[in-house]
Every structure is written in structure tokens, then in C-alpha cells.
Design an enzyme around this catalytic site. Structure first.
Site, PDB file in Angstrom:
ATOM      1  N   ASP A 119     -32.203  -1.446  37.199  1.00 12.43           N
ATOM      2  CA  ASP A 119     -32.804  -0.586  36.177  1.00 12.43           C
ATOM      3  C   ASP A 119     -31.780  -0.061  35.168  1.00 12.43           C
ATOM      4  O   ASP A 119     -31.963   0.989  34.581  1.00 12.43           O
ATOM      5  CB  ASP A 119     -33.500   0.596  36.844  1.00 12.43           C
ATOM      6  CG  ASP A 119     -32.543   1.435  37.683  1.00 12.43           C
ATOM      7  OD1 ASP A 119     -31.348   1.063  37.779  1.00 12.43           O
ATOM      8  OD2 ASP A 119     -32.980   2.456  38.238  1.00 12.43           O
ATOM      9  N   CYS A 122     -27.768   0.535  38.040  1.00 10.00           N
ATOM     10  CA  CYS A 122     -27.473   0.041  39.393  1.00 10.00           C
ATOM     11  C   CYS A 122     -26.078   0.452  39.858  1.00 10.00           C
ATOM     12  O   CYS A 122     -25.873   0.711  41.047  1.00 10.00           O
ATOM     13  CB  CYS A 122     -27.658  -1.469  39.472  1.00 10.00           C
ATOM     14  SG  CYS A 122     -26.627  -2.414  38.305  1.00 10.00           S
ATOM     15  N   HIS A 228     -25.167  -7.226  37.918  1.00 15.44           N
ATOM     16  CA  HIS A 228     -25.819  -6.237  38.778  1.00 15.44           C
ATOM     17  C   HIS A 228     -24.880  -5.801  39.905  1.00 15.44           C
ATOM     18  O   HIS A 228     -24.141  -6.616  40.468  1.00 15.44           O
ATOM     19  CB  HIS A 228     -27.097  -6.831  39.376  1.00 15.44           C
ATOM     20  CG  HIS A 228     -27.849  -5.888  40.274  1.00 15.44           C
ATOM     21  ND1 HIS A 228     -28.600  -4.836  39.781  1.00 15.44           N
ATOM     22  CD2 HIS A 228     -27.949  -5.833  41.628  1.00 15.44           C
ATOM     23  CE1 HIS A 228     -29.149  -4.188  40.804  1.00 15.44           C
ATOM     24  NE2 HIS A 228     -28.763  -4.768  41.922  1.00 15.44           N
ATOM     25  N   HIS A 302     -29.259  -1.518  19.590  1.00 17.64           N
ATOM     26  CA  HIS A 302     -30.104  -1.754  20.763  1.00 17.64           C
ATOM     27  C   HIS A 302     -29.221  -1.899  22.008  1.00 17.64           C
ATOM     28  O   HIS A 302     -28.229  -2.615  21.977  1.00 17.64           O
ATOM     29  CB  HIS A 302     -30.950  -3.018  20.573  1.00 17.64           C
ATOM     30  CG  HIS A 302     -31.895  -2.926  19.416  1.00 17.64           C
ATOM     31  ND1 HIS A 302     -32.593  -4.014  18.920  1.00 17.64           N
ATOM     32  CD2 HIS A 302     -32.259  -1.859  18.642  1.00 17.64           C
ATOM     33  CE1 HIS A 302     -33.353  -3.623  17.897  1.00 17.64           C
ATOM     34  NE2 HIS A 302     -33.155  -2.319  17.713  1.00 17.64           N
TER      35      HIS A 302
END
Length: 310
Positions: A119, A122, A228, A302
């Protein structure tokens, strides 16, 4: 936030105490330990080290610094039980997170990965797990604040050349829930919590150790697959409680982590960040590789990306 962090283990679970300073007294420490564990002050029995040994808290006026208590230590709090003739003794309860033998490295178990949500936080959730023993994504905001405070206080050390953006801009960026953490954030959290963070990198089969040069007493492990982070923990062979913090002198666990890194690399348990495709979650533009994503973020502002599954 205080500059002195202690991890506390008791029958009520794991706690982080970060409201003390080295010049605070043993009396203040006892009050805080009683507050977070629910054990009355006169019934406190505190242990430290590997293997755990009783901590002398008899002189309430002694400072934590004078007591040789250091930031990053783990304290085990037990409760003395009143028995016949008013005598007090420690209630015997198993401490399944701490090995009782002198040779802690011989504690049998298997190093395993705990999967946390992907998300954008992590890294922070993983650090929270190795500290507290549970997956709690809500800890991310506090850690982002810790990092922003550390960076804003040290503009010379954390300059634009290091951060990739101006100091103030970085501080605003890292507080956003969709901003990914990496090496800079790990080094700051290592210093703040007073422990070594060893990152098992499955993309190249090596371990990157943050805080290695600080001679911390405690080490924790994360696994990184290219995009991740997940925390690692020891699953004991006897079926007891898991363990996520280890003494830095424990070479057996470090060897297990190194083997885990090599196994993950050989079985391709990683994302090739030079080849994988990302999608901007804001404008849906597809991008090839991390450099393209960073360029897009700089041009558009972004900051939320997801991997495109082929």
C-alpha cells in the site's frame, strides 16, 4: 518525540517507550514501565540483555545514562508475586521470545517472511512489525513524521543532492501516504530506534545493513524484492512465539538471512525494476522501469504507481 527509545516486553505484549531521555532517573523509568505494563512499581522485575539478566533499579536517583541503559535496548518486565511471610519472588513465566541460554545463536528456528500490505507504506509497516510483533499499517504516519523531523532538523546533511529534491519539498513529500520509503528512510529509522536494520535484497542476493557501523545491540531483518518490503521473523521449531529482534552478535541468524537472499534470487522471487512496467495511478500512463517513473513523478508531481501485471 524523545531521543531515547526502549522496547518493553511483558505479559501484556510489546511496547515502544520513546518519552524518556538519558538524564531521566530510574524512578521515572519505573513509573513509565508500570504505566505501559500495568505492573505495580513495587512489583517490577526488569531484565535486559542476552541472555536476560536482572536490572538493578534500587537507586531511584540514578540516571539512565549512569545505569548504562542505552537507547534501542529491549527490557523484559515481569511481576513479583507476594508469597508467605510477605516475601516477594518473581512469578515464573516462560519467555518464548528470548532464549534463556548463553549461546542464543543455538536457538532452533526458521527465518520466515511475514507478508504486509502493498500500500506504498510497506517499509514502515514492516519496521513496525519487527518492533511490535504485529502487522499494523497505522504506524506508517508516525514513522513518516519521525523521518520528516530528522530531515528538516539537518538541512546540511539532508541536502538536495542527497534527497533528490529540496529539503522542505522532501519533508512534505515523505508525509504523503503514497510516498515510498527506501535507503534514506531506513537509515533514519535505524538511528531513531537504535538498532541495525538488515535488508535482504532478493534481486541481487545480498544483505544491506543500515546502522552496521553504530555497534547497536539489536538487529532486525526485512526482505526487499525490488519494489516491496516484508519483515522477517524466526519461527521456532518448538512451536513457541515468533521472534523478530535479534542480538547483533548472532551470526547464525545473519547466515540464515544470507541463505534466504540467495534462495530468493535463484528462484527469481524479485521484480526486475529495470524491465517491469509501472502505471501511474493518477493519470494511467504506463511507464517502463523505475527511472521512467521517477522522471514522470518529477515532471507531473504524481507519486502513486502500481506494477502492471502481464
Amino acid at each position: 518525540m524523545g531521543g531515547f527509545v526502549l522496547r518493553v516486553k511483558s505479559k501484556t505484549g510489546h511496547k515502544i517507550v520513546d518519552s524518556l531521555m538519558p538524564q531521566d532517573t530510574v524512578t521515572k523509568l519505573k513509573n513509565k514501565l508500570s504505566e505501559v505494563t500495568g505492573v505495580k512499581i513495587d512489583a517490577l522485575h526488569v531484565l535486559r540483555g542476552f541472555p536476560p539478566k536482572p536490572l538493578d533499579l534500587s537507586n531511584g536517583n540514578t540516571t539512565l545514562q549512569e545505569s548504562d541503559i542505552t537507547s534501542g535496548e529491549t527490557l523484559i518486565v515481569e511481576e513479583k508475586q507476594v508469597v508467605c511471610n510477605g516475601e516477594q519472588r518473581v512469578k515464573e513465566t516462560p519467555r518464548t521470545h528470548i532464549a534463556d541460554q548463553d549461546d542464543f545463536a543455538n536457538c532452533p528456528g526458521v527465518l520466515m517472511k511475514m507478508v504486509v500490505p502493498a500500500d506504498d507504506s510497506c517499509l514502515f509497516t514492516s519496521v513496525g512489525f519487527v518492533l511490535n510483533g504485529k502487522v499494523d499499517p497505522s504506524c506508517a504516519h508516525m514513522m513518516r513524521e519521525i523521518i520528516a523531523n530528522a530531515v528538516s532538523r539537518n538541512p546540511d546533511d539532508y541536502c538536495e543532492a542527497m534527497l533528490g529534491k529540496p529539503n522542505r519539498e522532501y519533508c512534505e513529500w515523505i508525509l504523503k501516504p503514497n510516498s515510498w520509503g527506501g535507503a534514506i528512510e531506513l537509515s533514519i529509522l535505524s538511528k531513531y530506534y537504535g538498532l541495525e536494520i538488515a535488508v535482504v535484497d532478493s534481486s541481487n542476493g545480498i544483505i544491506n545493513r543500515f546502522g552496521e557501523d553504530q555497534q547497536y545491540a539489536t538487529r532486525v531483518f526485512l526482505m526487499f524484492d525490488g519494489i516491496h518490503y516484508d519483515p522477517l521473523y524466526l519461527e521456532p521449531l518448538d512451536g513457541g512465539s515468533i521472534q523478530s529482534m535479534f542480538p547483533t552478535k548472532d551470526q547464525v541468524i545473519l547466515h540464515q538471512a544470507a541463505n534466504l537472499a540467495q534462495e530468493a534470487k535463484s528462484s527469481h522471487q524479485y521484480t526486475d525494476i529495470q524491465k517491469f512496467t509501472l502505471k501511474c495511478m493518477i493519470c494511467d500512463v504506463k511507464l517502463s522501469g523505475s527511472e521512467a517513473a521517477q522522471k514522470h513523478a518529477k515532471e507531473t508531481g504524481h507519486q502513486s504507481f502500481g506494477e502492471v501485471v502481464a
